[in-house]
Design a protein around this motif. Sequence first.
Motif, PDB file in Angstrom:
ATOM      1  N   GLU A 132       0.856  -1.199   0.000  1.00  0.00           N
ATOM      2  CA  GLU A 132       0.000   0.000   0.000  1.00  0.00           C
ATOM      3  C   GLU A 132       0.887   1.242   0.000  1.00  0.00           C
ATOM      4  O   GLU A 132       1.823   1.337   0.773  1.00  0.00           O
ATOM      5  N   ALA A 133       0.589   2.169  -0.897  1.00  0.00           N
ATOM      6  CA  ALA A 133       1.382   3.380  -0.988  1.00  0.00           C
ATOM      7  C   ALA A 133       1.115   4.245   0.235  1.00  0.00           C
ATOM      8  O   ALA A 133       0.005   4.304   0.754  1.00  0.00           O
ATOM      9  N   GLY A 134       2.165   4.950   0.664  1.00  0.00           N
ATOM     10  CA  GLY A 134       2.019   5.861   1.783  1.00  0.00           C
ATOM     11  C   GLY A 134       1.563   7.218   1.311  1.00  0.00           C
ATOM     12  O   GLY A 134       1.162   7.406   0.161  1.00  0.00           O
ATOM     13  N   VAL A 135       1.656   8.189   2.192  1.00  0.00           N
ATOM     14  CA  VAL A 135       1.326   9.567   1.848  1.00  0.00           C
ATOM     15  C   VAL A 135       2.443  10.117   0.967  1.00  0.00           C
ATOM     16  O   VAL A 135       3.631   9.978   1.306  1.00  0.00           O
ATOM     17  N   THR A 136       2.075  10.704  -0.142  1.00  0.00           N
ATOM     18  CA  THR A 136       3.085  11.274  -1.031  1.00  0.00           C
ATOM     19  C   THR A 136       2.875  12.782  -1.143  1.00  0.00           C
ATOM     20  O   THR A 136       1.744  13.276  -1.071  1.00  0.00           O
ATOM     21  N   GLN A 137       3.990  13.470  -1.328  1.00  0.00           N
ATOM     22  CA  GLN A 137       3.943  14.923  -1.447  1.00  0.00           C
ATOM     23  C   GLN A 137       4.796  15.345  -2.634  1.00  0.00           C
ATOM     24  O   GLN A 137       5.846  14.774  -2.900  1.00  0.00           O
ATOM     25  N   PHE A 138       4.319  16.389  -3.289  1.00  0.00           N
ATOM     26  CA  PHE A 138       5.024  16.898  -4.460  1.00  0.00           C
ATOM     27  C   PHE A 138       4.972  18.414  -4.470  1.00  0.00           C
ATOM     28  O   PHE A 138       3.933  18.993  -4.164  1.00  0.00           O
ATOM     29  N   PRO A 139       6.067  19.102  -4.789  1.00  0.00           N
ATOM     30  CA  PRO A 139       7.392  18.542  -5.027  1.00  0.00           C
ATOM     31  C   PRO A 139       8.104  18.227  -3.712  1.00  0.00           C
ATOM     32  O   PRO A 139       7.604  18.581  -2.649  1.00  0.00           O
ATOM     33  N   SER A 140       9.253  17.623  -3.790  1.00  0.00           N
ATOM     34  CA  SER A 140      10.022  17.381  -2.573  1.00  0.00           C
ATOM     35  C   SER A 140      10.743  18.653  -2.144  1.00  0.00           C
ATOM     36  O   SER A 140      10.937  18.894  -0.950  1.00  0.00           O
ATOM     37  N   HIS A 141      11.138  19.444  -3.133  1.00  0.00           N
ATOM     38  CA  HIS A 141      11.792  20.718  -2.851  1.00  0.00           C
ATOM     39  C   HIS A 141      11.232  21.765  -3.808  1.00  0.00           C
ATOM     40  O   HIS A 141      10.921  21.450  -4.968  1.00  0.00           O
ATOM     41  N   SER A 142      11.140  22.987  -3.333  1.00  0.00           N
ATOM     42  CA  SER A 142      10.744  24.101  -4.188  1.00  0.00           C
ATOM     43  C   SER A 142      11.480  25.349  -3.747  1.00  0.00           C
ATOM     44  O   SER A 142      11.499  25.683  -2.559  1.00  0.00           O
ATOM     45  N   VAL A 143      12.101  25.995  -4.719  1.00  0.00           N
ATOM     46  CA  VAL A 143      12.796  27.254  -4.450  1.00  0.00           C
ATOM     47  C   VAL A 143      12.140  28.318  -5.308  1.00  0.00           C
ATOM     48  O   VAL A 143      12.113  28.198  -6.538  1.00  0.00           O
ATOM     49  N   ILE A 144      11.613  29.341  -4.665  1.00  0.00           N
ATOM     50  CA  ILE A 144      10.937  30.407  -5.395  1.00  0.00           C
ATOM     51  C   ILE A 144      11.390  31.750  -4.854  1.00  0.00           C
ATOM     52  O   ILE A 144      12.016  31.831  -3.789  1.00  0.00           O
ATOM     53  N   GLU A 145      11.051  32.792  -5.588  1.00  0.00           N
ATOM     54  CA  GLU A 145      11.387  34.142  -5.138  1.00  0.00           C
ATOM     55  C   GLU A 145      10.190  34.748  -4.410  1.00  0.00           C
ATOM     56  O   GLU A 145       9.037  34.405  -4.674  1.00  0.00           O
ATOM     57  N   LYS A 146      10.520  35.627  -3.527  1.00  0.00           N
ATOM     58  CA  LYS A 146       9.492  36.362  -2.795  1.00  0.00           C
ATOM     59  C   LYS A 146       8.505  36.980  -3.792  1.00  0.00           C
ATOM     60  O   LYS A 146       8.899  37.547  -4.804  1.00  0.00           O
ATOM     61  N   GLY A 147       7.219  36.808  -3.482  1.00  0.00           N
ATOM     62  CA  GLY A 147       6.181  37.374  -4.342  1.00  0.00           C
ATOM     63  C   GLY A 147       5.604  36.384  -5.335  1.00  0.00           C
ATOM     64  O   GLY A 147       4.531  36.629  -5.909  1.00  0.00           O
ATOM     65  N   GLN A 148       6.318  35.280  -5.528  1.00  0.00           N
ATOM     66  CA  GLN A 148       5.808  34.275  -6.459  1.00  0.00           C
ATOM     67  C   GLN A 148       4.772  33.392  -5.771  1.00  0.00           C
ATOM     68  O   GLN A 148       4.567  33.474  -4.540  1.00  0.00           O
ATOM     69  N   THR A 149       4.164  32.551  -6.576  1.00  0.00           N
ATOM     70  CA  THR A 149       3.147  31.627  -6.083  1.00  0.00           C
ATOM     71  C   THR A 149       3.685  30.206  -6.133  1.00  0.00           C
ATOM     72  O   THR A 149       4.398  29.841  -7.073  1.00  0.00           O
ATOM     73  N   VAL A 150       3.353  29.425  -5.124  1.00  0.00           N
ATOM     74  CA  VAL A 150       3.760  28.020  -5.118  1.00  0.00           C
ATOM     75  C   VAL A 150       2.571  27.175  -4.676  1.00  0.00           C
ATOM     76  O   VAL A 150       1.767  27.599  -3.821  1.00  0.00           O
ATOM     77  N   THR A 151       2.433  26.025  -5.304  1.00  0.00           N
ATOM     78  CA  THR A 151       1.367  25.092  -4.930  1.00  0.00           C
ATOM     79  C   THR A 151       1.980  23.758  -4.544  1.00  0.00           C
ATOM     80  O   THR A 151       2.723  23.167  -5.328  1.00  0.00           O
ATOM     81  N   LEU A 152       1.672  23.329  -3.349  1.00  0.00           N
ATOM     82  CA  LEU A 152       2.147  22.047  -2.837  1.00  0.00           C
ATOM     83  C   LEU A 152       1.006  21.044  -2.931  1.00  0.00           C
ATOM     84  O   LEU A 152      -0.157  21.394  -2.704  1.00  0.00           O
ATOM     85  N   ARG A 153       1.368  19.810  -3.215  1.00  0.00           N
ATOM     86  CA  ARG A 153       0.335  18.792  -3.358  1.00  0.00           C
ATOM     87  C   ARG A 153       0.578  17.649  -2.399  1.00  0.00           C
ATOM     88  O   ARG A 153       1.718  17.271  -2.129  1.00  0.00           O
ATOM     89  N   CYS A 154      -0.512  17.094  -1.907  1.00  0.00           N
ATOM     90  CA  CYS A 154      -0.459  15.940  -1.007  1.00  0.00           C
ATOM     91  C   CYS A 154      -1.453  14.897  -1.480  1.00  0.00           C
ATOM     92  O   CYS A 154      -2.647  15.196  -1.679  1.00  0.00           O
ATOM     93  N   ASP A 155      -0.972  13.670  -1.633  1.00  0.00           N
ATOM     94  CA  ASP A 155      -1.860  12.553  -1.920  1.00  0.00           C
ATOM     95  C   ASP A 155      -1.898  11.656  -0.689  1.00  0.00           C
ATOM     96  O   ASP A 155      -0.883  11.036  -0.341  1.00  0.00           O
ATOM     97  N   PRO A 156      -3.050  11.581  -0.031  1.00  0.00           N
ATOM     98  CA  PRO A 156      -3.128  10.773   1.190  1.00  0.00           C
ATOM     99  C   PRO A 156      -3.207   9.291   0.862  1.00  0.00           C
ATOM    100  O   PRO A 156      -3.317   8.894  -0.302  1.00  0.00           O
TER     101      PRO A 156
END
Lengths: 116, 116
Positions: free
Chosen positions: A1-25
Motif C-alpha cells: 500500500e502506498a504511503g502519503v506522497t507529497q510533491f514537489p520534494s523541494h521548491s525554491v521560489i522568489e518572494k512574491g511568487q506563487t507556489v502550490t504544494l500537493r499531497c496525496d493521502p
Amino acid sequence: EAGVTQFPSHSVIEKGQTVTLRCDPISGHDNLYWYRRVMGKEIKFLLHFVKESKQDESGMPNNRFLAERTGGTYSTLKVQPAELEDSGVYFCASSPMTGVGYNEQFFGPGTRLTVL
Amino acid sequence: AQSVTQLDSHVSVSEGTPVLLRCNYSSSYSPSLFWYVQHPNKGLQLLLKYTSAATLVKGINGFEAEFKKSETSFHLTKPSAHMSDAAEYFCVVSDDYGGATNKLIFGTGTLLAVQP
C-alpha cells in the motif's frame, strides 16, 4: 500500500511568487492534515480536512495560504504571494475515520520550501 | 492548553549504550501522547503511543516510554542504541479532548546521534 506522497520534494521560489504544494493521502483516508516546520521551530498544525470539508483551519497563518481538497482525495496548499518567512518544511498527514479514539496519522516526507 | 517540552535538542550516545530522550507535557486532562521519529529524507513515523491504558508503552525498534503523571513526563528509552537509531525524535500530544480534529502538538525535537 502506498504511503502519503507529497510533491514537489523541494521548491525554491522568489518572494512574491506563487507556489502550490500537493499531497496525496493514503487511499481511503478521510482525514487529511497539513503541518509546517519553519527553521528552528517546532512542527505546527495548519489545518484539517475531513473529506473535502475544512474541519479546523485555526493554524493557517494568514490569507496568503489557501488549502483545497476537491473531491476529498488529494489536497493542495497554495501560497500566494510567498514571503521569506514562509520558508520551511510542509508536511501532510492522513488518517482513517473510525470515529473512536485516536487514529494514527501517517505522514508524508514533506516539501521543503525555500523563499528567496 | 496542551503542550510538550523536549528537554534536550541534541543527544549523543555510543552504539550499544542506553538512550534516554526526555519529554515533559502539560495538559488539563488525561492526554494522548506519542513519540514520532524522522529519519533523513523520510516522513515522520509513529514509534509509540500512550492513550490512558498501560503506563509503560512499548513501541517499534525496541523503544519504550513510561507515562508518569506525578512527574508529567513521557521519556523515551531504549536499552541499547543502534547506528540506525540516529534520527530526530519528536514528543507529541494530541489536542483532541471532546473534539474531532486530533491535531497534533509537537515538541521542538531531539536530534539523536549514535557514535560507533
